[in-house]
Design a protein around this motif. Structure first.
Motif, mmCIF file in Angstrom:
data_model
loop_
_atom_site.group_PDB
_atom_site.id
_atom_site.type_symbol
_atom_site.label_atom_id
_atom_site.label_comp_id
_atom_site.label_asym_id
_atom_site.label_seq_id
_atom_site.Cartn_x
_atom_site.Cartn_y
_atom_site.Cartn_z
ATOM 1 N N ALA A 116 0.843 -1.201 0.000
ATOM 2 C CA ALA A 116 0.000 0.000 0.000
ATOM 3 C C ALA A 116 0.877 1.249 0.000
ATOM 4 O O ALA A 116 0.611 2.205 -0.736
ATOM 5 N N SER A 117 1.948 1.219 0.775
ATOM 6 C CA SER A 117 2.832 2.387 0.865
ATOM 7 C C SER A 117 3.518 2.663 -0.474
ATOM 8 O O SER A 117 3.741 3.825 -0.829
ATOM 9 N N ASP A 118 3.836 1.605 -1.236
ATOM 10 C CA ASP A 118 4.441 1.784 -2.562
ATOM 11 C C ASP A 118 3.470 2.479 -3.511
ATOM 12 O O ASP A 118 3.840 3.404 -4.240
ATOM 13 N N ALA A 119 2.219 2.012 -3.511
ATOM 14 C CA ALA A 119 1.208 2.594 -4.396
ATOM 15 C C ALA A 119 0.928 4.046 -4.018
ATOM 16 O O ALA A 119 0.824 4.917 -4.883
ATOM 17 N N GLU A 120 0.837 4.314 -2.716
ATOM 18 C CA GLU A 120 0.579 5.683 -2.263
ATOM 19 C C GLU A 120 1.740 6.610 -2.591
ATOM 20 O O GLU A 120 1.535 7.742 -3.021
ATOM 21 N N ALA A 121 2.974 6.137 -2.394
ATOM 22 C CA ALA A 121 4.159 6.956 -2.710
ATOM 23 C C ALA A 121 4.218 7.248 -4.207
ATOM 24 O O ALA A 121 4.543 8.371 -4.621
ATOM 25 N N ALA A 122 3.901 6.252 -5.011
ATOM 26 C CA ALA A 122 3.903 6.441 -6.464
ATOM 27 C C ALA A 122 2.842 7.463 -6.870
ATOM 28 O O ALA A 122 3.096 8.328 -7.703
ATOM 29 N N LEU A 123 1.673 7.370 -6.271
ATOM 30 C CA LEU A 123 0.599 8.308 -6.580
ATOM 31 C C LEU A 123 0.997 9.734 -6.191
ATOM 32 O O LEU A 123 0.731 10.687 -6.931
ATOM 33 N N GLU A 124 1.677 9.862 -5.070
ATOM 34 C CA GLU A 124 2.168 11.173 -4.632
ATOM 35 C C GLU A 124 3.174 11.738 -5.636
ATOM 36 O O GLU A 124 3.092 12.903 -6.038
ATOM 37 N N ALA A 125 4.114 10.904 -6.069
ATOM 38 C CA ALA A 125 5.123 11.335 -7.048
ATOM 39 C C ALA A 125 4.459 11.700 -8.377
ATOM 40 O O ALA A 125 4.817 12.701 -9.012
ATOM 41 N N LEU A 126 3.483 10.898 -8.790
ATOM 42 C CA LEU A 126 2.790 11.159 -10.048
ATOM 43 C C LEU A 126 1.993 12.459 -9.983
ATOM 44 O O LEU A 126 1.883 13.172 -10.979
ATOM 45 N N SER A 127 1.452 12.782 -8.820
ATOM 46 C CA SER A 127 0.710 14.030 -8.652
ATOM 47 C C SER A 127 1.591 15.230 -8.970
ATOM 48 O O SER A 127 1.145 16.198 -9.579
ATOM 49 N N GLU A 128 2.854 15.153 -8.554
ATOM 50 C CA GLU A 128 3.797 16.237 -8.832
ATOM 51 C C GLU A 128 4.111 16.330 -10.321
ATOM 52 O O GLU A 128 4.202 17.419 -10.876
ATOM 53 N N ILE A 129 4.268 15.186 -10.966
ATOM 54 C CA ILE A 129 4.629 15.158 -12.384
ATOM 55 C C ILE A 129 3.454 15.608 -13.252
ATOM 56 O O ILE A 129 3.624 16.364 -14.201
ATOM 57 N N VAL A 130 2.257 15.123 -12.927
ATOM 58 C CA VAL A 130 1.071 15.403 -13.730
ATOM 59 C C VAL A 130 0.726 16.887 -13.716
ATOM 60 O O VAL A 130 0.337 17.454 -14.730
ATOM 61 N N GLY A 131 0.861 17.514 -12.564
ATOM 62 C CA GLY A 131 0.413 18.896 -12.452
ATOM 63 C C GLY A 131 -1.103 18.916 -12.427
ATOM 64 O O GLY A 131 -1.743 17.924 -12.122
ATOM 65 N N GLY A 132 -1.675 20.013 -12.766
ATOM 66 C CA GLY A 132 -3.130 20.093 -12.709
ATOM 67 C C GLY A 132 -3.609 19.934 -11.278
ATOM 68 O O GLY A 132 -2.838 20.066 -10.328
ATOM 69 N N GLN A 133 -4.889 19.643 -11.120
ATOM 70 C CA GLN A 133 -5.468 19.474 -9.798
ATOM 71 C C GLN A 133 -5.977 18.064 -9.617
ATOM 72 O O GLN A 133 -6.647 17.533 -10.497
ATOM 73 N N ARG A 134 -5.660 17.490 -8.479
ATOM 74 C CA ARG A 134 -6.184 16.166 -8.148
ATOM 75 C C ARG A 134 -7.687 16.309 -7.949
ATOM 76 O O ARG A 134 -8.142 17.128 -7.153
ATOM 77 N N ASP A 135 -8.452 15.551 -8.716
ATOM 78 C CA ASP A 135 -9.907 15.619 -8.635
ATOM 79 C C ASP A 135 -10.486 14.308 -9.140
ATOM 80 O O ASP A 135 -10.605 14.083 -10.346
ATOM 81 N N ASP A 136 -10.849 13.443 -8.207
ATOM 82 C CA ASP A 136 -11.397 12.142 -8.579
ATOM 83 C C ASP A 136 -12.772 12.251 -9.237
ATOM 84 O O ASP A 136 -13.262 11.275 -9.807
#
Length: 188
Positions: A116-136
């Motif tokens: 779970a921590s790997d997936a969450e860390a990856a999602l955090e890193a991807l949020s920085e790369i993607v830019g924009g706004q997180r909005d499910d």
């Protein structure tokens, strides 16, 4: 959304982003590859054809099952997930239908990790790369999106009415898309 998939020893994280600006898809994906840990895979989708998080979750389950049984089309679990999500057997068609493009403003990301921590860390890193706004909310359905999904997945009025029986239109559509995803496995 983070869910364990115990039978495969994986965790699936799914998120949406709006106001994304990706000028060069290849450069973007290369940056992503460099930032992700070795035990994590990520796939990006144009959110315009994503029929809720359930659509991507079931695509991931089918991809994991294909790899487990040696029935995968792709060498990559991430690409296999794209194939299932798009209900296509050809990578080029899958990318054309549901892959991100320079004009994609709303995207979905699916991350597969061993912890779970790997997936969450990856999602955090991807949020920085993607830019924009997180909005499910970009994973949800609108009237316009429902019409686009029906066209892309060739879902007729008759099919929709048959599945609706007491269900609402949105859930019926999600169920039919998931059915298309599952049917890909039978076409092998």
């Amino acid at each position: 959304m983070l869910k364990p998939v115990e039978e495969f020893g994986k965790y699936v994280a799914i998120a949406g982003f709006r106001n994304v600006k990706i000028a060069n898809v290849e450069e973007f994906l290369e940056t992503v590859r460099k930032r992700l840990a070795k035990n994590v895979e990520a796939q990006f989708f144009d959110a315009g054809l994503v029929a809720t998080w359930q659509h991507l979750y079931f695509a991931a389950l089918n991809a994991l099952n294909a790899f487990k049984n040696g029935l995968n089309i792709s060498k990559s679990l991430a690409v296999e997930t794209l194939l299932y999500a798009s209900a296509q057997r050809q990578i080029r068609k899958a990318m054309g239908l549901m892959g991100i493009k320079p004009n994609s403003e709303a995207i979905a990301v699916l991350v597969l990790g061993e912890k779970a921590s790997d997936a969450e860390a990856a999602l955090e890193a991807l949020s920085e790369i993607v830019g924009g706004q997180r909005d499910d909310a970009v994973l949800g359905l609108s009237r316009e999106k429902i019409n686009a999904i029906r066209k892309a997945f060739d879902i007729s009025d008759v099919e929709l009415e048959a599945v609706m029986r007491g269900n609402d239109l949105e859930q019926a559509l999600v169920n039919l898309v998931i059915e298309r995803v599952a049917l890909l496995a039978t076409e092998r």
